[in-house]
Design a protein around this motif. Structure first.
Motif, PDB file in Angstrom:
ATOM      1  N   ARG A 270       0.846  -1.198   0.000  1.00 27.95           N
ATOM      2  CA  ARG A 270       0.000   0.000   0.000  1.00 27.95           C
ATOM      3  C   ARG A 270       0.879   1.246   0.000  1.00 27.95           C
ATOM      4  O   ARG A 270       1.853   1.320   0.743  1.00 27.95           O
ATOM      5  N   CYS A 271       0.482   2.210  -0.829  1.00 29.62           N
ATOM      6  CA  CYS A 271       1.201   3.483  -0.866  1.00 29.62           C
ATOM      7  C   CYS A 271       0.690   4.377   0.255  1.00 29.62           C
ATOM      8  O   CYS A 271      -0.506   4.659   0.337  1.00 29.62           O
ATOM      9  N   ARG A 272       1.600   4.841   1.137  1.00 32.95           N
ATOM     10  CA  ARG A 272       1.173   5.650   2.284  1.00 32.95           C
ATOM     11  C   ARG A 272       0.747   7.052   1.861  1.00 32.95           C
ATOM     12  O   ARG A 272       0.096   7.768   2.603  1.00 32.95           O
ATOM     13  N   ARG A 273       1.115   7.474   0.648  1.00 35.18           N
ATOM     14  CA  ARG A 273       0.742   8.807   0.200  1.00 35.18           C
ATOM     15  C   ARG A 273      -0.609   8.814  -0.515  1.00 35.18           C
ATOM     16  O   ARG A 273      -1.496   9.580  -0.175  1.00 35.18           O
ATOM     17  N   CYS A 274      -0.817   7.959  -1.501  1.00 40.30           N
ATOM     18  CA  CYS A 274      -2.060   8.006  -2.284  1.00 40.30           C
ATOM     19  C   CYS A 274      -3.021   6.871  -1.927  1.00 40.30           C
ATOM     20  O   CYS A 274      -4.162   6.864  -2.377  1.00 40.30           O
ATOM     21  N   GLY A 275      -2.567   5.905  -1.106  1.00 41.17           N
ATOM     22  CA  GLY A 275      -3.464   4.854  -0.656  1.00 41.17           C
ATOM     23  C   GLY A 275      -3.641   3.706  -1.625  1.00 41.17           C
ATOM     24  O   GLY A 275      -4.365   2.758  -1.343  1.00 41.17           O
TER      25      GLY A 275
ATOM     26  N   LEU B 237       5.906   3.715  -0.785  1.00 39.42           N
ATOM     27  CA  LEU B 237       5.510   4.702  -1.781  1.00 39.42           C
ATOM     28  C   LEU B 237       5.415   4.013  -3.138  1.00 39.42           C
ATOM     29  O   LEU B 237       6.304   3.240  -3.503  1.00 39.42           O
ATOM     30  N   CYS B 238       4.341   4.285  -3.870  1.00 41.87           N
ATOM     31  CA  CYS B 238       4.183   3.673  -5.188  1.00 41.87           C
ATOM     32  C   CYS B 238       5.117   4.354  -6.195  1.00 41.87           C
ATOM     33  O   CYS B 238       5.713   5.399  -5.912  1.00 41.87           O
ATOM     34  N   ASP B 239       5.211   3.781  -7.371  1.00 41.56           N
ATOM     35  CA  ASP B 239       6.111   4.330  -8.391  1.00 41.56           C
ATOM     36  C   ASP B 239       5.764   5.774  -8.725  1.00 41.56           C
ATOM     37  O   ASP B 239       6.641   6.629  -8.875  1.00 41.56           O
ATOM     38  N   THR B 240       4.467   6.093  -8.820  1.00 48.33           N
ATOM     39  CA  THR B 240       4.058   7.462  -9.144  1.00 48.33           C
ATOM     40  C   THR B 240       4.454   8.437  -8.046  1.00 48.33           C
ATOM     41  O   THR B 240       5.043   9.491  -8.308  1.00 48.33           O
ATOM     42  N   CYS B 241       4.129   8.069  -6.800  1.00 46.17           N
ATOM     43  CA  CYS B 241       4.433   8.984  -5.691  1.00 46.17           C
ATOM     44  C   CYS B 241       5.932   9.115  -5.452  1.00 46.17           C
ATOM     45  O   CYS B 241       6.411  10.161  -5.050  1.00 46.17           O
ATOM     46  N   ARG B 242       6.669   8.065  -5.700  1.00 43.39           N
ATOM     47  CA  ARG B 242       8.125   8.140  -5.547  1.00 43.39           C
ATOM     48  C   ARG B 242       8.722   9.112  -6.550  1.00 43.39           C
ATOM     49  O   ARG B 242       9.663   9.835  -6.239  1.00 43.39           O
TER      50      ARG B 242
HETATM   51 ZN   LIG Z   1       1.159   6.538  -4.337  1.00 47.79          ZN
END
Ligand SMILES: [Zn+2]
Ligand SMILES: [Zn+2]
Length: 138
Positions: free
Chosen positions: A90-95, A129-134
């Motif tokens: 799970r991405c902690r920024r975008c969920g 963090l997902c690839d986009t948020c990273r």
């Molecule tokens: Zn994300």
């Protein structure tokens, strides 16, 4: 997921087929691990009168019958059409939640249990963090 597939899944689960329930399943299939609120937002344009309770009840009934997996997350329960044992990130920024492509087998669980316990199942949620948020994080 086609309408026919959604109807078949509802019938197999012993649920009455309604247009809203079909829409719930199609919305579930269209998104990676949505919440009930996310599913509702997706079907409201087509079925404006649908309440959150309808979505919850459909998902709960399918989960009870083993047709849908419910996963705990900080946003509330998320739902998954993939019901065999698998783990998530799970991405902690975008969920955003996705399946982990691979996970070591069951053996490790038995090495971390308190004395005298046995394990029958577990859910792992890796946070990060997902690839986009990273790519936007500095
Ligand atoms: Zn994300
Ligand atoms: Zn999953």
């Amino acid at each position: 997921m086609s309408t026919d597939e959604a109807v078949a899944l509802l019938r197999e689960a012993g649920l009455r087929v309604t247009p809203q329930r079909v829409a719930v399943l199609k919305a579930l299939a269209a998104e990676s691990h949505p919440t009930a609120e996310g599913i509702l937002a997706r079907i409201l344009p087509e079925y404006p009168g649908t309440g959150l309770a309808t979505v919850y009840n459909t998902l709960a009934a399918l989960a009870r019958r083993g047709r849908v997996l419910a996963i705990a997350s900080p946003e509330g329960r998320r739902y998954d059409l993939r019901t065999e044992a698998h783990q998530h990130v799970r991405c902690r920024r975008c969920g955003r939640v996705e399946d982990l492509p691979e996970w070591p087998g069951a053996a490790w669980v038995h090495t971390v249990l308190p004395a005298g316990w046995s394990a029958e199942g577990w859910q792992v949620m890796v946070e990060g963090l997902c690839d986009t948020c990273r790519s936007v994080a500095s």
